[in-house]
Write an enzyme that holds these catalytic residues in place. Structure first.
Site, PDB file in Angstrom:
ATOM      1  CE  LYS A 113      -4.183  -1.714   2.284  1.00 44.52           C
ATOM      2  NZ  LYS A 113      -5.082  -1.498   3.439  1.00 44.52           N
ATOM      3  CE  LYS A 199      -8.615 -11.023  -1.856  1.00 44.09           C
ATOM      4  NZ  LYS A 199      -8.301 -11.029  -0.426  1.00 44.09           N
ATOM      5  CE  LYS A 202     -14.236  -3.698   0.828  1.00 45.06           C
ATOM      6  NZ  LYS A 202     -14.006  -3.235   2.200  1.00 45.06           N
TER       7      LYS A 202
END
Ligand code: TRP
Length: 336
Positions: A113, A199, A202
């Protein structure tokens, strides 16, 4: 014998999708009767990356309502909002002071991240796993159902517990309970519709990559129509050269509640032109009751609030008692 405690949470960052449902919430629902469950909406985690303040509260209520719409049953489970219980941030501070910095610097999710955030990495992003440890430990959770990507954070939680118990516990009287991750294989990984090796997420910029739980039938149809496939005829699981094929068959299997053997037999001679409409119809039918329940819940905000208030009161009782235990072990003066 008392039931084992389960705790898990989802961030209110919008776009809850089939991966969240099939990989997480549906499994929580399936086993909820066996356990004493705490499911929280982790809104304090949602602000560790840049976010939209105007959407935070609405997204928080959305996740809480989706928990209920997906079948979380208040007879077995407590639903609450993380930020409603100040003990989460307070315990996180105490844990911060005994967690070595380099334990956090080596967390894979932080590194991934942080790269995405560039210059704009907050202290909160680094500290995220310590707050998650506080979430788990405040409820003396035995089991933490999470996806593979969160396993390292549960292991960090265990390391923190061992360190605290070692430094501050008395013989035979540990300060904190040692939790275990609960990782289910089946349905644990729902992949993107546009790339069967990634994956479903969101944060993928493409809406076409995921089916959101609240997508209307037309959107579901469009996304499945456009999803990535391959030029082959005959559909099969587990062919490493056909990740999209494996993923779409898995979605069908989970949404139709069929076994892998049954789906493999049913689809072995199908082409995509025949399979896609079948998957579309199955996905729409599976989501329809959940969406109806969701609309009903959102139409009655007082009811949802009353559930979150009750959840808060019940969760706070556990959280406050664990926090007091930790503060006492760490040597703080009694609160007056
Ligand atoms: N980090 C988790 C995720 O993004 C969410 C989370 C926060 C969580 N606190 C938790 C999960 C405690 C399990 C237990 O998926």
């Amino acid at each position: 014998m008392a039931k084992q405690r389960v705790l898990s949470g989802i961030q209110p960052t919008g776009n809850l999708h089939l991966g969240n449902y099939l990989g997480a919430i549906r499994n929580w629902v399936a086993t909820q009767e066996q356990y004493d469950n705490y499911f929280c909406v982790v809104d304090l985690h949602a602000i560790t990356v840049p976010y939209e303040p105007g959407a935070l509260a609405a997204n928080t209520y959305e996740v809480a309502a989706l928990y209920l719409a997906c079948g979380i049953d208040l007879a077995y489970s407590t639903i609450f909002v993380q930020s409603h219980i100040p003990a989460h941030t307070e315990l996180a501070w105490l844990l911060n002071c005994i967690t070595p910095l380099n334990w956090l610097e080596r967390m894979i999710q932080f590194k991934e991240k942080a790269v995405k955030q560039g210059e704009n990495v907050s202290v909160g992003l680094l500290d995220y796993p310590v707050l998650m440890a506080a979430d788990i430990l405040l409820y003396d959770a035995d089991l933490v159902p999470v996806g593979e990507d969160q396993k390292q954070h549960v292991e960090l939680t265990r390391d923190i517990v061992l360190r605290i118990n070692d430094q501050f516990g008395k013989k035979g009287k540990p300060v904190l309970k040692l939790p275990e991750p609960l990782i289910r294989r089946e349905g644990a990984r729902v992949m993107s519709l546009t790339d069967g090796t990634k994956k479903m997420s969101k944060s993928d910029p493409s809406e076409l990559s995921r089916i959101s739980l609240l997508d209307p039938p037309e959107a579901i149809a469009k996304k499945i129509k456009r999803c990535k496939t391959d030029p082959e005829r005959g559909l099969e699981f587990d062919n490493p050269d056909r990740p999209e094929c494996h993923n779409l068959l898995t979605l069908y299997m989970l949404l139709a509640d069929k076994t892998q053997v049954a789906v493999a037999a049913e689809c072995q001679d199908m082409g995509w032109g025949q399979f896609k409409p079948l998957l579309t119809e199955t996905a729409i039918a599976a989501l329809e009751p959940l969406q109806a329940k969701y609309r009903e819940l959102r139409a009655d905000p007082d009811y949802l609030e009353s559930i979150l208030r009750e959840g808060r009161d019940k969760a706070a009782a556990s959280a406050e008692s664990v926090l007091a235990r930790v503060k006492n072990a760490l040597g703080f003066s009694k609160a007056l």
